[in-house]
Design an enzyme around this catalytic site. Structure first.
Site, mmCIF file in Angstrom:
data_model
loop_
_atom_site.group_PDB
_atom_site.id
_atom_site.type_symbol
_atom_site.label_atom_id
_atom_site.label_comp_id
_atom_site.label_asym_id
_atom_site.label_seq_id
_atom_site.Cartn_x
_atom_site.Cartn_y
_atom_site.Cartn_z
ATOM 1 N N TYR A 157 -29.253 -7.195 82.282
ATOM 2 C CA TYR A 157 -30.169 -6.655 81.268
ATOM 3 C C TYR A 157 -31.609 -7.024 81.611
ATOM 4 O O TYR A 157 -32.511 -6.174 81.578
ATOM 5 C CB TYR A 157 -29.772 -7.191 79.889
ATOM 6 C CG TYR A 157 -30.503 -6.545 78.732
ATOM 7 C CD1 TYR A 157 -30.093 -5.315 78.220
ATOM 8 C CD2 TYR A 157 -31.602 -7.166 78.141
ATOM 9 C CE1 TYR A 157 -30.758 -4.727 77.158
ATOM 10 C CE2 TYR A 157 -32.271 -6.578 77.068
ATOM 11 C CZ TYR A 157 -31.844 -5.356 76.580
ATOM 12 O OH TYR A 157 -32.499 -4.771 75.520
ATOM 13 N N SER B 79 -38.156 -4.207 76.720
ATOM 14 C CA SER B 79 -37.566 -5.328 75.972
ATOM 15 C C SER B 79 -38.467 -6.543 76.115
ATOM 16 O O SER B 79 -39.329 -6.582 77.001
ATOM 17 C CB SER B 79 -36.181 -5.637 76.554
ATOM 18 O OG SER B 79 -35.696 -6.887 76.116
HETATM 19 P P1 NAP Z 1 -27.566 0.327 69.886
HETATM 20 O O1 NAP Z 1 -27.518 0.476 68.420
HETATM 21 O O2 NAP Z 1 -26.451 -0.318 70.628
HETATM 22 O O3 NAP Z 1 -27.911 1.748 70.510
HETATM 23 C C1 NAP Z 1 -27.813 2.019 71.882
HETATM 24 C C2 NAP Z 1 -27.833 3.518 72.067
HETATM 25 O O4 NAP Z 1 -27.671 3.822 73.467
HETATM 26 C C3 NAP Z 1 -26.679 4.181 71.339
HETATM 27 O O5 NAP Z 1 -27.094 5.408 70.829
HETATM 28 C C4 NAP Z 1 -25.679 4.359 72.456
HETATM 29 O O6 NAP Z 1 -24.757 5.379 72.233
HETATM 30 C C5 NAP Z 1 -26.600 4.731 73.593
HETATM 31 N N1 NAP Z 1 -25.898 4.604 74.852
HETATM 32 C C6 NAP Z 1 -25.371 3.478 75.405
HETATM 33 N N2 NAP Z 1 -24.737 3.785 76.538
HETATM 34 C C7 NAP Z 1 -24.847 5.118 76.716
HETATM 35 C C8 NAP Z 1 -24.386 6.022 77.691
HETATM 36 N N3 NAP Z 1 -23.637 5.638 78.724
HETATM 37 N N4 NAP Z 1 -24.689 7.335 77.548
HETATM 38 C C9 NAP Z 1 -25.404 7.773 76.497
HETATM 39 N N5 NAP Z 1 -25.865 6.946 75.529
HETATM 40 C C10 NAP Z 1 -25.580 5.643 75.639
HETATM 41 O O7 NAP Z 1 -28.814 -0.534 70.294
HETATM 42 P P2 NAP Z 1 -30.378 -0.400 69.988
HETATM 43 O O8 NAP Z 1 -30.824 -1.745 69.637
HETATM 44 O O9 NAP Z 1 -30.704 0.724 69.103
HETATM 45 O O10 NAP Z 1 -30.887 -0.125 71.475
HETATM 46 C C11 NAP Z 1 -31.680 0.963 71.840
HETATM 47 C C12 NAP Z 1 -32.565 0.566 73.017
HETATM 48 O O11 NAP Z 1 -33.460 -0.459 72.606
HETATM 49 C C13 NAP Z 1 -31.790 -0.003 74.208
HETATM 50 O O12 NAP Z 1 -32.385 0.426 75.414
HETATM 51 C C14 NAP Z 1 -31.977 -1.503 74.036
HETATM 52 O O13 NAP Z 1 -31.855 -2.201 75.246
HETATM 53 C C15 NAP Z 1 -33.385 -1.533 73.506
HETATM 54 N N6 NAP Z 1 -33.786 -2.777 72.837
HETATM 55 C C16 NAP Z 1 -33.195 -3.181 71.663
HETATM 56 C C17 NAP Z 1 -33.633 -4.348 71.063
HETATM 57 C C18 NAP Z 1 -33.061 -4.865 69.793
HETATM 58 O O14 NAP Z 1 -33.464 -5.941 69.356
HETATM 59 N N7 NAP Z 1 -32.157 -4.163 69.135
HETATM 60 C C19 NAP Z 1 -34.662 -5.071 71.632
HETATM 61 C C20 NAP Z 1 -35.237 -4.636 72.813
HETATM 62 C C21 NAP Z 1 -34.792 -3.477 73.393
HETATM 63 P P3 NAP Z 1 -23.253 5.017 71.709
HETATM 64 O O15 NAP Z 1 -23.371 4.906 70.237
HETATM 65 O O16 NAP Z 1 -22.443 6.164 72.173
HETATM 66 O O17 NAP Z 1 -22.855 3.721 72.368
#
Ligand code: NAP
Length: 256
Positions: free
Chosen positions: A161, A148
């Site tokens: 986080y 991140s």
């Molecule tokens: P998101 O749409 O909230 O997706 C998160 C994913 O993680 C979902 O598939 C979720 O599954 C899964 N997850 C959460 N808790 C879990 C658990 N206990 N067991 C299994 N799966 C779990 O968010 P995203 O933005 O795509 O995030 C993906 C990654 O990118 C994360 O690590 C996040 O920190 C990172 N990130 C995102 C951004 C951004 O701007 N969006 C920036 C930097 C880093 P469910 O649908 O079941 O909850």
């Protein structure tokens, strides 16, 4: 003598495990890896979403694995399911992650533990389980962690986080140091501000949205598809001498 044209980004015949593959960035990376030739082991908690259909549309296979990464209990079963489905494992994308927002003065142990358990502890122990498999296969392999901007910056109101994602950057280096000689590449992608469920609260807040947009040199939020090229690169032989690096995919945010 004929020429063989080798595409260093070709992933045909490879098997990739992607956690959190049902939504957001994980879904986009699973589809990008499939388009490059991988069969996909998609790990999701409840519902696989439209990822199986999107992977099938690329002509690759999808194995649907249900696991809750709030604990490390399922890590061996995830690797076992991948081997059972496709015979081997070549790539792991540690994408599943959560965020909790609260001021540091009021931050609870629950908000601390929940985030650290998914974002850091399960990431480490799933990496360990997959690396053991890589060693057993004598194949090497690729591990790609999702970091991140808060692997580099402090952030605000997201104590666990920031701790977890700063930890992901450090662990990416440590694991690279330990495993590089066995042909295992451990790297990370640090997405900038991407339009997913994870950032919906920020985008819904008009002031925060404007402040963030105004600071991004590319002048737009990232999209999940912006990670397609970087994840395929780090999963492919094109990155065989890249170890322990965290690649920002951030529209220039960190350059500012
Ligand atoms: P998101 O749409 O909230 O997706 C998160 C994913 O993680 C979902 O598939 C979720 O599954 C899964 N997850 C959460 N808790 C879990 C658990 N206990 N067991 C299994 N799966 C779990 O968010 P995203 O933005 O795509 O995030 C993906 C990654 O990118 C994360 O690590 C996040 O920190 C990172 N990130 C995102 C951004 C951004 O701007 N969006 C920036 C930097 C880093 P469910 O649908 O079941 O909850």
């Amino acid at each position: 003598m004929g020429h063989t044209i080798v595409n260093p980004f070709d992933l045909s015949g490879k098997v990739a495990i992607v956690t959190g593959s049902n939504a957001g960035l994980g879904a986009a990376m699973a589809c990008a890896l499939a388009a490059a030739g991988c069969d996909i082991v998609g790990v999701s908690r409840a519902d696989a979403g439209d990822t199986p259909a999107r992977v099938a549309a690329t002509g690759r296979r999808f194995a649907d694995v249900r696991a809750d990464l709030a604990s490390v209990a399922p890590v061996d079963d995830i690797v076992g399911a991948a081997v059972e489905a496709f015979g081997h494992v070549d790539v792991l994308v540690n994408n599943a992650g959560i965020i909790r927002r609260e001021s540091a003065l009021d931050f609870t142990q629950d908000d601390w533990d929940a985030v650290m358990d998914v974002n850091l502890k399960s990431l480490f122990f799933l990496s360990q389980a997959v690396a053991r498999r890589f060693v057993e296969q004598q194949s090497g392999g690729k591990i790609i962690n999702i970091a991140s901007m808060l692997s580099f910056q402090g952030g605000i109101r997201v104590a666990s986080y920031t701790a977890s994602k700063s930890g992901v950057l450090g662990l990416t280096r440590l694991l690279a140091n330990e495993w590089a000689a066995q042909g295992i590449n451990v790297n990370a992608i640090a997405p900038g501000y991407m339009a997913t469920a994870n950032t919906a609260a920020l985008r819904d807040d008009a002031q925060r949205n404007e402040a963030i947009l105004g600071r991004i040199p590319a002048a737009r939020w990232g999209t999940p598809d912006d990670l397609a090229g970087p994840v395929v690169f780090l999963a492919s032989s094109a990155s065989d001498y890249v170890h322990g690096h965290t690649l920002a995919v951030d529209g220039g945010w960190l350059a500012r």
